[in-house]
Design a protein around this motif. Structure first.
Motif, PDB file in Angstrom:
ATOM      1  N   GLU A  64       0.826  -1.205   0.000  1.00 23.26           N
ATOM      2  CA  GLU A  64       0.000   0.000   0.000  1.00 23.26           C
ATOM      3  C   GLU A  64       0.863   1.259   0.000  1.00 23.26           C
ATOM      4  O   GLU A  64       0.571   2.213  -0.721  1.00 23.26           O
ATOM      5  CB  GLU A  64      -0.953   0.026   1.198  1.00 23.26           C
ATOM      6  N   TYR A  65       1.920   1.246   0.829  1.00 25.41           N
ATOM      7  CA  TYR A  65       2.820   2.395   0.875  1.00 25.41           C
ATOM      8  C   TYR A  65       3.478   2.606  -0.489  1.00 25.41           C
ATOM      9  O   TYR A  65       3.509   3.718  -1.009  1.00 25.41           O
ATOM     10  CB  TYR A  65       3.897   2.207   1.956  1.00 25.41           C
ATOM     11  N   LEU A  66       4.003   1.536  -1.073  1.00 24.62           N
ATOM     12  CA  LEU A  66       4.661   1.653  -2.376  1.00 24.62           C
ATOM     13  C   LEU A  66       3.684   2.106  -3.457  1.00 24.62           C
ATOM     14  O   LEU A  66       3.993   3.011  -4.244  1.00 24.62           O
ATOM     15  CB  LEU A  66       5.311   0.326  -2.772  1.00 24.62           C
ATOM     16  N   ASP A  67       2.506   1.493  -3.503  1.00 23.29           N
ATOM     17  CA  ASP A  67       1.512   1.872  -4.515  1.00 23.29           C
ATOM     18  C   ASP A  67       1.115   3.339  -4.380  1.00 23.29           C
ATOM     19  O   ASP A  67       1.055   4.075  -5.366  1.00 23.29           O
ATOM     20  CB  ASP A  67       0.259   0.989  -4.417  1.00 23.29           C
ATOM     21  N   SER A  68       0.848   3.779  -3.150  1.00 23.31           N
ATOM     22  CA  SER A  68       0.461   5.160  -2.907  1.00 23.31           C
ATOM     23  C   SER A  68       1.597   6.113  -3.265  1.00 23.31           C
ATOM     24  O   SER A  68       1.381   7.149  -3.911  1.00 23.31           O
ATOM     25  CB  SER A  68       0.060   5.337  -1.444  1.00 23.31           C
ATOM     26  N   SER A  69       2.804   5.765  -2.872  1.00 18.04           N
ATOM     27  CA  SER A  69       3.963   6.624  -3.150  1.00 18.04           C
ATOM     28  C   SER A  69       4.211   6.745  -4.650  1.00 18.04           C
ATOM     29  O   SER A  69       4.431   7.847  -5.168  1.00 18.04           O
ATOM     30  CB  SER A  69       5.215   6.075  -2.456  1.00 18.04           C
ATOM     31  N   ILE A  70       4.163   5.640  -5.352  1.00 15.06           N
ATOM     32  CA  ILE A  70       4.409   5.664  -6.799  1.00 15.06           C
ATOM     33  C   ILE A  70       3.300   6.429  -7.518  1.00 15.06           C
ATOM     34  O   ILE A  70       3.561   7.207  -8.442  1.00 15.06           O
ATOM     35  CB  ILE A  70       4.583   4.233  -7.337  1.00 15.06           C
ATOM     36  N   ASN A  71       2.066   6.250  -7.081  1.00 15.46           N
ATOM     37  CA  ASN A  71       0.962   7.011  -7.664  1.00 15.46           C
ATOM     38  C   ASN A  71       1.159   8.509  -7.427  1.00 15.46           C
ATOM     39  O   ASN A  71       0.980   9.325  -8.342  1.00 15.46           O
ATOM     40  CB  ASN A  71      -0.369   6.544  -7.075  1.00 15.46           C
ATOM     41  N   ASN A  72       1.538   8.890  -6.211  1.00 10.69           N
ATOM     42  CA  ASN A  72       1.791  10.298  -5.901  1.00 10.69           C
ATOM     43  C   ASN A  72       2.927  10.854  -6.754  1.00 10.69           C
ATOM     44  O   ASN A  72       2.845  11.981  -7.255  1.00 10.69           O
ATOM     45  CB  ASN A  72       2.122  10.482  -4.421  1.00 10.69           C
ATOM     46  N   ILE A  73       3.977  10.074  -6.910  1.00 15.14           N
ATOM     47  CA  ILE A  73       5.122  10.515  -7.706  1.00 15.14           C
ATOM     48  C   ILE A  73       4.709  10.706  -9.159  1.00 15.14           C
ATOM     49  O   ILE A  73       5.069  11.694  -9.795  1.00 15.14           O
ATOM     50  CB  ILE A  73       6.303   9.530  -7.554  1.00 15.14           C
ATOM     51  N   SER A  74       3.928   9.790  -9.678  1.00 19.20           N
ATOM     52  CA  SER A  74       3.459   9.897 -11.060  1.00 19.20           C
ATOM     53  C   SER A  74       2.634  11.166 -11.259  1.00 19.20           C
ATOM     54  O   SER A  74       2.853  11.918 -12.227  1.00 19.20           O
ATOM     55  CB  SER A  74       2.635   8.661 -11.414  1.00 19.20           C
ATOM     56  N   MET A  75       1.693  11.422 -10.359  1.00 20.40           N
ATOM     57  CA  MET A  75       0.879  12.639 -10.449  1.00 20.40           C
ATOM     58  C   MET A  75       1.754  13.884 -10.294  1.00 20.40           C
ATOM     59  O   MET A  75       1.538  14.895 -10.959  1.00 20.40           O
ATOM     60  CB  MET A  75      -0.236  12.629  -9.407  1.00 20.40           C
ATOM     61  N   PHE A  76       2.745  13.803  -9.420  1.00 23.09           N
ATOM     62  CA  PHE A  76       3.634  14.926  -9.185  1.00 23.09           C
ATOM     63  C   PHE A  76       4.451  15.257 -10.433  1.00 23.09           C
ATOM     64  O   PHE A  76       4.609  16.424 -10.792  1.00 23.09           O
ATOM     65  CB  PHE A  76       4.561  14.634  -8.001  1.00 23.09           C
ATOM     66  N   VAL A  77       4.964  14.237 -11.097  1.00 24.65           N
ATOM     67  CA  VAL A  77       5.742  14.464 -12.316  1.00 24.65           C
ATOM     68  C   VAL A  77       4.870  15.166 -13.361  1.00 24.65           C
ATOM     69  O   VAL A  77       5.303  16.121 -14.006  1.00 24.65           O
ATOM     70  CB  VAL A  77       6.347  13.152 -12.855  1.00 24.65           C
ATOM     71  N   ASN A  78       3.627  14.727 -13.514  1.00 20.80           N
ATOM     72  CA  ASN A  78       2.712  15.398 -14.445  1.00 20.80           C
ATOM     73  C   ASN A  78       2.491  16.851 -14.037  1.00 20.80           C
ATOM     74  O   ASN A  78       2.463  17.748 -14.883  1.00 20.80           O
ATOM     75  CB  ASN A  78       1.371  14.663 -14.524  1.00 20.80           C
ATOM     76  N   HIS A  79       2.334  17.085 -12.744  1.00 20.74           N
ATOM     77  CA  HIS A  79       2.147  18.452 -12.229  1.00 20.74           C
ATOM     78  C   HIS A  79       3.364  19.317 -12.561  1.00 20.74           C
ATOM     79  O   HIS A  79       3.226  20.455 -13.026  1.00 20.74           O
ATOM     80  CB  HIS A  79       1.917  18.405 -10.712  1.00 20.74           C
ATOM     81  N   VAL A  80       4.546  18.795 -12.330  1.00 21.62           N
ATOM     82  CA  VAL A  80       5.776  19.557 -12.535  1.00 21.62           C
ATOM     83  C   VAL A  80       5.993  19.885 -14.016  1.00 21.62           C
ATOM     84  O   VAL A  80       6.408  20.988 -14.359  1.00 21.62           O
ATOM     85  CB  VAL A  80       6.983  18.792 -11.938  1.00 21.62           C
ATOM     86  N   VAL A  81       5.699  18.941 -14.883  1.00 21.12           N
ATOM     87  CA  VAL A  81       5.827  19.202 -16.320  1.00 21.12           C
ATOM     88  C   VAL A  81       4.820  20.294 -16.736  1.00 21.12           C
ATOM     89  O   VAL A  81       5.156  21.202 -17.484  1.00 21.12           O
ATOM     90  CB  VAL A  81       5.659  17.909 -17.146  1.00 21.12           C
ATOM     91  N   GLY A  82       3.599  20.214 -16.218  1.00 20.97           N
ATOM     92  CA  GLY A  82       2.610  21.261 -16.484  1.00 20.97           C
ATOM     93  C   GLY A  82       3.045  22.603 -15.944  1.00 20.97           C
ATOM     94  O   GLY A  82       2.881  23.643 -16.603  1.00 20.97           O
ATOM     95  N   LEU A  83       3.606  22.601 -14.751  1.00 16.93           N
ATOM     96  CA  LEU A  83       4.113  23.837 -14.142  1.00 16.93           C
ATOM     97  C   LEU A  83       5.203  24.443 -15.010  1.00 16.93           C
ATOM     98  O   LEU A  83       5.200  25.651 -15.274  1.00 16.93           O
ATOM     99  CB  LEU A  83       4.646  23.539 -12.735  1.00 16.93           C
ATOM    100  N   ASP A  84       6.128  23.630 -15.467  1.00 16.82           N
ATOM    101  CA  ASP A  84       7.206  24.135 -16.307  1.00 16.82           C
ATOM    102  C   ASP A  84       6.656  24.709 -17.613  1.00 16.82           C
ATOM    103  O   ASP A  84       7.082  25.775 -18.060  1.00 16.82           O
ATOM    104  CB  ASP A  84       8.228  23.037 -16.598  1.00 16.82           C
ATOM    105  N   ASN A  85       5.691  24.034 -18.211  1.00 12.55           N
ATOM    106  CA  ASN A  85       5.057  24.546 -19.431  1.00 12.55           C
ATOM    107  C   ASN A  85       4.370  25.881 -19.160  1.00 12.55           C
ATOM    108  O   ASN A  85       4.446  26.803 -19.968  1.00 12.55           O
ATOM    109  CB  ASN A  85       4.045  23.549 -19.996  1.00 12.55           C
ATOM    110  N   ALA A  86       3.690  25.986 -18.021  1.00 10.20           N
ATOM    111  CA  ALA A  86       3.007  27.235 -17.655  1.00 10.20           C
ATOM    112  C   ALA A  86       4.014  28.370 -17.501  1.00 10.20           C
ATOM    113  O   ALA A  86       3.784  29.479 -17.987  1.00 10.20           O
ATOM    114  CB  ALA A  86       2.210  27.051 -16.367  1.00 10.20           C
ATOM    115  N   ILE A  87       5.129  28.094 -16.865  1.00 11.11           N
ATOM    116  CA  ILE A  87       6.148  29.126 -16.667  1.00 11.11           C
ATOM    117  C   ILE A  87       6.680  29.601 -18.020  1.00 11.11           C
ATOM    118  O   ILE A  87       6.841  30.800 -18.253  1.00 11.11           O
ATOM    119  CB  ILE A  87       7.297  28.606 -15.774  1.00 11.11           C
ATOM    120  N   ARG A  88       6.920  28.664 -18.920  1.00 10.50           N
ATOM    121  CA  ARG A  88       7.414  29.058 -20.242  1.00 10.50           C
ATOM    122  C   ARG A  88       6.353  29.856 -21.015  1.00 10.50           C
ATOM    123  O   ARG A  88       6.679  30.804 -21.708  1.00 10.50           O
ATOM    124  CB  ARG A  88       7.898  27.846 -21.023  1.00 10.50           C
ATOM    125  N   LEU A  89       5.081  29.473 -20.869  1.00 10.25           N
ATOM    126  CA  LEU A  89       4.014  30.225 -21.535  1.00 10.25           C
ATOM    127  C   LEU A  89       3.889  31.638 -20.979  1.00 10.25           C
ATOM    128  O   LEU A  89       3.596  32.578 -21.713  1.00 10.25           O
ATOM    129  CB  LEU A  89       2.673  29.506 -21.394  1.00 10.25           C
TER     130      LEU A  89
END
Length: 150
Positions: A78-103
């Motif tokens: 459960e810890y691993l699944d939750s952590s990996i899911n959070n990391i995956s969502m976080f990576v998507n967030h960070v890529v979106g954030l970087d795109n927003a900053i460039r825009l």
């Protein structure tokens, strides 16, 4: 889900986050190289490899690896699944954030064309671009401090 804990994104291109599992993520932007780096740390006996994402070449992806002590009973599925899911969502967030900053740094005319704002009035195009930039900023807690200076 990761939440902002220390926001120095504007000043130092660095931001620290933490999720409900106690995992931390530190984002380092390197816009001059078109790279974002993310360092994850776990409070448990889990090691996450550092991620480096080349945002100047969209679609390049990144490799994510982790290891843990299989004998450590505190590292549950459960810890691993939750952590990996959070990391995956976080990576998507960070890529979106970087795109927003460039825009946000894009010239208004180019951004209006990119977003398809067609108007006969330059004032209307400028207003539409301003609203779009405001919308980008308010999507990301890391950028909201931009309004503190206005």
């Amino acid at each position: 889900m990761f939440e902002v804990k220390e926001n120095e994104l504007i000043e130092k291109m660095k931001c620290r986050y933490e999720d409900e599992n106690g995992n931390t993520a530190t984002l380092f932007r390197q816009p001059e190289r078109g790279i974002i780096r993310i360092v994850f740390k776990s409070p448990k006996n889990v090691t996450f490899d550092r991620l480096e994402i080349n945002v100047s070449e969209p679609g390049g992806g990144c490799n994510f690896n982790y290891s843990y002590d299989k004998e450590d009973e505190s590292v549950t599925k459960e810890y691993l699944d939750s952590s990996i899911n959070n990391i995956s969502m976080f990576v998507n967030h960070v890529v979106g954030l970087d795109n927003a900053i460039r825009l946000l740094g894009t010239a208004p005319d180019i951004m209006a064309d990119y977003l398809g704002f067609e108007s006969e009035s330059e004032d209307e195009r400028q207003e539409a671009v301003s609203r779009a930039k405001y919308g980008l900023i308010t999507q990301y807690p890391e950028l909201k401090q931009l309004f503190d200076k206005i």
